[in-house]
Design an enzyme around this catalytic site. Structure first.
Site, PDB file in Angstrom:
ATOM      1  N   HIS A   1     -12.804  83.115  80.426  1.00  0.00           N
ATOM      2  CA  HIS A   1     -13.286  83.751  80.359  1.00  0.00           C
ATOM      3  C   HIS A   1     -13.676  85.476  80.110  1.00  0.00           C
ATOM      4  O   HIS A   1     -15.065  86.270  80.292  1.00  0.00           O
ATOM      5  CB  HIS A   1     -14.496  83.472  82.341  1.00  0.00           C
TER       6      HIS A   1
ATOM      7  N   GLU B   1      -9.818  82.367  95.128  1.00  0.00           N
ATOM      8  CA  GLU B   1      -9.809  83.469  94.208  1.00  0.00           C
ATOM      9  C   GLU B   1      -8.639  84.105  94.312  1.00  0.00           C
ATOM     10  O   GLU B   1      -9.347  85.454  94.169  1.00  0.00           O
ATOM     11  CB  GLU B   1     -10.725  83.849  93.033  1.00  0.00           C
TER      12      GLU B   1
ATOM     13  N   ASN C   1     -10.751  80.720  85.097  1.00  0.00           N
ATOM     14  CA  ASN C   1     -10.963  81.811  84.075  1.00  0.00           C
ATOM     15  C   ASN C   1     -10.500  81.795  82.399  1.00  0.00           C
ATOM     16  O   ASN C   1     -11.360  82.586  82.321  1.00  0.00           O
ATOM     17  CB  ASN C   1     -11.270  82.779  85.028  1.00  0.00           C
TER      18      ASN C   1
ATOM     19  N   LYS D   1     -11.058  71.198  89.475  1.00  0.00           N
ATOM     20  CA  LYS D   1     -11.917  71.704  90.149  1.00  0.00           C
ATOM     21  C   LYS D   1     -11.270  71.208  91.402  1.00  0.00           C
ATOM     22  O   LYS D   1     -11.508  72.841  92.360  1.00  0.00           O
ATOM     23  CB  LYS D   1     -12.779  72.037  89.479  1.00  0.00           C
TER      24      LYS D   1
ATOM     25  N   LYS E   1     -19.456  79.203  93.931  1.00  0.00           N
ATOM     26  CA  LYS E   1     -19.144  80.613  93.549  1.00  0.00           C
ATOM     27  C   LYS E   1     -20.805  80.885  93.065  1.00  0.00           C
ATOM     28  O   LYS E   1     -21.699  79.776  92.742  1.00  0.00           O
ATOM     29  CB  LYS E   1     -18.552  80.770  92.194  1.00  0.00           C
TER      30      LYS E   1
ATOM     31  N   HIS F   1     -17.254  86.543  78.912  1.00  0.00           N
ATOM     32  CA  HIS F   1     -18.416  87.279  79.651  1.00  0.00           C
ATOM     33  C   HIS F   1     -18.651  88.049  78.503  1.00  0.00           C
ATOM     34  O   HIS F   1     -19.638  88.861  78.947  1.00  0.00           O
ATOM     35  CB  HIS F   1     -17.524  86.958  80.843  1.00  0.00           C
TER      36      HIS F   1
ATOM     37  N   ARG G   1     -28.717  84.667 106.210  1.00  0.00           N
ATOM     38  CA  ARG G   1     -26.887  85.250 106.286  1.00  0.00           C
ATOM     39  C   ARG G   1     -26.503  83.929 106.255  1.00  0.00           C
ATOM     40  O   ARG G   1     -25.171  83.742 106.220  1.00  0.00           O
ATOM     41  CB  ARG G   1     -26.566  85.295 107.375  1.00  0.00           C
TER      42      ARG G   1
ATOM     43  N   HIS H   1     -22.937  80.367  77.769  1.00  0.00           N
ATOM     44  CA  HIS H   1     -21.890  80.404  77.917  1.00  0.00           C
ATOM     45  C   HIS H   1     -20.713  79.771  77.863  1.00  0.00           C
ATOM     46  O   HIS H   1     -19.754  80.248  77.243  1.00  0.00           O
ATOM     47  CB  HIS H   1     -22.442  80.403  79.799  1.00  0.00           C
TER      48      HIS H   1
ATOM     49  N   GLU I   1     -16.111  74.094  79.245  1.00  0.00           N
ATOM     50  CA  GLU I   1     -15.631  74.322  80.337  1.00  0.00           C
ATOM     51  C   GLU I   1     -15.085  72.480  80.764  1.00  0.00           C
ATOM     52  O   GLU I   1     -13.931  72.567  81.339  1.00  0.00           O
ATOM     53  CB  GLU I   1     -16.799  74.153  81.026  1.00  0.00           C
TER      54      GLU I   1
ATOM     55  N   ARG J   1      -6.973  79.823  91.579  1.00  0.00           N
ATOM     56  CA  ARG J   1      -7.976  79.662  91.254  1.00  0.00           C
ATOM     57  C   ARG J   1      -8.544  80.954  90.242  1.00  0.00           C
ATOM     58  O   ARG J   1      -9.832  80.193  89.425  1.00  0.00           O
ATOM     59  CB  ARG J   1      -9.394  80.195  92.531  1.00  0.00           C
TER      60      ARG J   1
HETATM   61  P1  NAD Z   1     -28.149  76.355  81.622  1.00  0.00           P
HETATM   62  O1  NAD Z   1     -28.656  75.897  83.412  1.00  0.00           O
HETATM   63  O2  NAD Z   1     -28.991  78.208  80.852  1.00  0.00           O
HETATM   64  O3  NAD Z   1     -29.324  75.529  81.345  1.00  0.00           O
HETATM   65  C1  NAD Z   1     -29.521  75.227  80.486  1.00  0.00           C
HETATM   66  C2  NAD Z   1     -30.533  74.953  79.526  1.00  0.00           C
HETATM   67  O4  NAD Z   1     -30.457  73.502  79.953  1.00  0.00           O
HETATM   68  C3  NAD Z   1     -31.798  75.946  80.210  1.00  0.00           C
HETATM   69  O5  NAD Z   1     -32.469  75.754  78.907  1.00  0.00           O
HETATM   70  C4  NAD Z   1     -32.020  74.926  81.009  1.00  0.00           C
HETATM   71  O6  NAD Z   1     -33.191  73.977  81.771  1.00  0.00           O
HETATM   72  C5  NAD Z   1     -31.911  73.438  80.424  1.00  0.00           C
HETATM   73  N1  NAD Z   1     -32.035  72.097  81.055  1.00  0.00           N
HETATM   74  C6  NAD Z   1     -30.822  71.747  81.948  1.00  0.00           C
HETATM   75  N2  NAD Z   1     -30.798  70.098  82.443  1.00  0.00           N
HETATM   76  C7  NAD Z   1     -31.394  69.912  81.547  1.00  0.00           C
HETATM   77  C8  NAD Z   1     -32.021  68.389  81.693  1.00  0.00           C
HETATM   78  N3  NAD Z   1     -31.317  67.230  82.164  1.00  0.00           N
HETATM   79  N4  NAD Z   1     -32.043  68.330  80.311  1.00  0.00           N
HETATM   80  C9  NAD Z   1     -32.815  69.162  79.863  1.00  0.00           C
HETATM   81  N5  NAD Z   1     -33.394  70.723  79.530  1.00  0.00           N
HETATM   82  C10 NAD Z   1     -32.258  70.972  80.683  1.00  0.00           C
HETATM   83  O7  NAD Z   1     -26.985  76.333  80.727  1.00  0.00           O
HETATM   84  P2  NAD Z   1     -25.702  75.845  82.037  1.00  0.00           P
HETATM   85  O8  NAD Z   1     -25.574  76.347  80.987  1.00  0.00           O
HETATM   86  O9  NAD Z   1     -25.896  74.761  82.862  1.00  0.00           O
HETATM   87  O10 NAD Z   1     -24.771  77.104  82.358  1.00  0.00           O
HETATM   88  C11 NAD Z   1     -24.400  78.628  82.581  1.00  0.00           C
HETATM   89  C12 NAD Z   1     -24.730  78.885  83.653  1.00  0.00           C
HETATM   90  O11 NAD Z   1     -24.083  78.868  84.290  1.00  0.00           O
HETATM   91  C13 NAD Z   1     -24.278  80.713  82.907  1.00  0.00           C
HETATM   92  O12 NAD Z   1     -25.100  81.783  83.758  1.00  0.00           O
HETATM   93  C14 NAD Z   1     -22.928  80.994  83.858  1.00  0.00           C
HETATM   94  O13 NAD Z   1     -22.304  81.963  84.190  1.00  0.00           O
HETATM   95  C15 NAD Z   1     -22.725  80.355  85.317  1.00  0.00           C
HETATM   96  N6  NAD Z   1     -21.654  79.242  86.071  1.00  0.00           N
HETATM   97  C16 NAD Z   1     -21.478  79.435  86.791  1.00  0.00           C
HETATM   98  C17 NAD Z   1     -20.192  79.009  87.081  1.00  0.00           C
HETATM   99  C18 NAD Z   1     -19.617  78.840  89.294  1.00  0.00           C
HETATM  100  O14 NAD Z   1     -18.733  78.708  89.323  1.00  0.00           O
HETATM  101  N7  NAD Z   1     -20.774  79.284  89.862  1.00  0.00           N
HETATM  102  C19 NAD Z   1     -19.509  78.479  86.789  1.00  0.00           C
HETATM  103  C20 NAD Z   1     -19.317  77.921  85.170  1.00  0.00           C
HETATM  104  C21 NAD Z   1     -20.681  78.960  84.403  1.00  0.00           C
HETATM  105  N1  GLY Z   2     -16.368  79.006  87.420  1.00  0.00           N
HETATM  106  C1  GLY Z   2     -15.219  79.730  87.950  1.00  0.00           C
HETATM  107  C2  GLY Z   2     -15.121  79.442  89.331  1.00  0.00           C
HETATM  108  O1  GLY Z   2     -14.882  78.404  89.778  1.00  0.00           O
HETATM  109  O2  GLY Z   2     -13.844  79.707  89.726  1.00  0.00           O
END
Ligand code: NAD
Ligand code: GLY
Length: 356
Positions: free
Chosen positions: A248, A237, A245, A227, A143, A252, A121, A265, A185, A241
């Site tokens: 998004h 949210e 998005n 943020k 999130k 999405h 949990r 993304h 972003e 908040r």
């Molecule tokens: P990702 O995690 O897929 O990373 C992109 C690529 O870069 C991958 O191939 C990774 O292995 C590589 N990589 C990472 N760090 C590296 C480094 N320093 N050097 C070389 N390669 C590296 O993509 P992202 O853009 O980081 O994240 C996208 C994801 O985040 C999506 O799933 C999206 O939905 C999510 N997201 C979540 C939130 C949230 O609030 N939780 C907000 C925005 C996006």
């Molecule tokens: N990326 C949107 C949020 O964190 O609320």
């Protein structure tokens, strides 16, 4: 110790710092001090672990460190991936005082964060984001989650980290396409919350793409400040908040329709921001300013030809839908946004029409 900047996400007893600086993994920050129990599990992936895992481990002196590597890519952001981390936690005999450390981009952070939220949990989580996108967005705010076959991020939980450690040196190995996706972003924060920052981005976008360290550090800091302030105001949210998005709802849907991983993304969000701006009651000049900045960042300014019907169906799974009604984040002006179910249906048809 290296010098760094610290921003607090102010959430009462769940408050935590976002530490931003250079050289933090290579001894510049005492990470072990943030691991309360005797052990931790570092979750990374097959791309990032060979680059940074050993360095990270060297700053975890005095702690037992287990490792788990995920397959790389959005297509692997599944419930199975989170379940595999939980299996690893069980295998290593992890307890409630074990810490999960997510080392990687947003995909690793979201999957590992969800596993940390579920195991017993909820166990402690530290985010060590290594993409620009993860540094300015996904690692902050709590999130966590994974995709469902029918929609993006449909399974998840709010689970705040106890620390976000941003070592800007990790950006040195990030591919250009990923850096630009992160800039989407960053631009979002200017568009929804800070017109001055947006103007600064217009002046500095070429320097950011050229990876100037100080310029990148400022963009990360200002993004995290915005943020942190919004999350502190509306953690779960229930209202404001949702402006985070912006772009998004379309983004999405684009990711889902083209197949996870085809469009990054940030690329999908970039095209989605232009679509949302066109749906907003703002002047054409403002839409054009945003379009030009996104284009200069090397990001898409129009959706792919996936078909309006498919995009509309995917948008129906958006988490902002209330009483079966689509809601969008729309701009009042550049630097100011709101969430609304009131929009011009004809304008939506026009915007979706661009997707074929
Ligand atoms: P990702 O995690 O897929 O990373 C992109 C690529 O870069 C991958 O191939 C990774 O292995 C590589 N990589 C990472 N760090 C590296 C480094 N320093 N050097 C070389 N390669 C590296 O993509 P992202 O853009 O980081 O994240 C996208 C994801 O985040 C999506 O799933 C999206 O939905 C999510 N997201 C979540 C939130 C949230 O609030 N939780 C907000 C925005 C996006
Ligand atoms: N990326 C949107 C949020 O964190 O609320």
């Amino acid at each position: 110790m290296a010098s760094y900047c610290s921003i607090t996400v102010d959430l009462g007893e769940r408050s935590y710092p976002i530490i931003i600086g250079s050289g933090l993994l290579a001894g510049g920050y005492d990470l072990a001090a943030s691991v309360d129990g005797p052990d931790c599990l570092v979750v990374s992936n097959e791309t990032v672990a060979p680059l940074y895992l050993d360095t990270l481990k060297s700053s975890l002196h005095g702690r037992e460190v287990a490792e788990f590597n995920l397959q790389d890519g959005e297509a692997w952001k599944t419930l199975d991936a989170s379940a595999a981390i939980v299996d690893k936690l069980v295998d290593m005999g992890a307890n409630r005082d074990t810490t999960v450390i997510a080392l990687g981009g947003g995909v690793v952070g979201d999957i590992a964060g969800f596993a940390a939220a579920c195991y017993m949990r909820g166990v402690a989580l530290i985010q060590v984001p290594t993409t620009l996108l993860a540094q300015v967005d996904s690692s902050v705010g709590g999130k966590t989650g994974v995709n469902h076959a029918r929609g993006k991020n449909l399974i998840g939980a709010f689970h705040q980290p106890r620390l976000v450690l941003i070592d800007t040196d990790t950006l040195a190995t990030l591919p250009d396409r990923e850096l630009k996706a992160g800039l989407a972003e960053v631009i979002k924060y200017g568009a929804i919350a800070d017109a001055e920052f947006l103007a600064w981005l217009e002046q500095n976008i070429d320097t950011l793409i050229a990876r100037d360290a100080d310029t990148l550090a400022h963009a990360i800091q200002r993004s995290c400040e915005i943020k942190a302030e919004i999350v502190a105001d509306d953690e779960r949210e229930t209202g404001r908040r949702a402006v985070l998005n912006f772009g998004h709802t379309f983004g999405h849907a684009i990711e889902h329709c083209v197949g996870y991983g085809e469009w990054l993304h940030g690329e999908a969000v970039a095209a989605g921001m232009i679509m949302a701006a066109k749906l907003s009651s703002i002047d054409d000049g403002s839409v054009e300013r945003l379009r030009e900045l996104i284009a200069r960042a090397g990001l898409p300014v129009a959706p792919p030809m996936v078909g309006a019907k498919q995009l509309r169906a995917a948008m129906g799974m958006d988490k902002k839908v209330q009483r079966k009604q689509l809601r969008f984040v729309l701009l009042n002006k550049l630097g100011d946004a709101h969430v609304t179910a009131e929009f011009d249906p004809a304008a939506l048809e026009d915007v979706l029409g661009a997707a074929g």
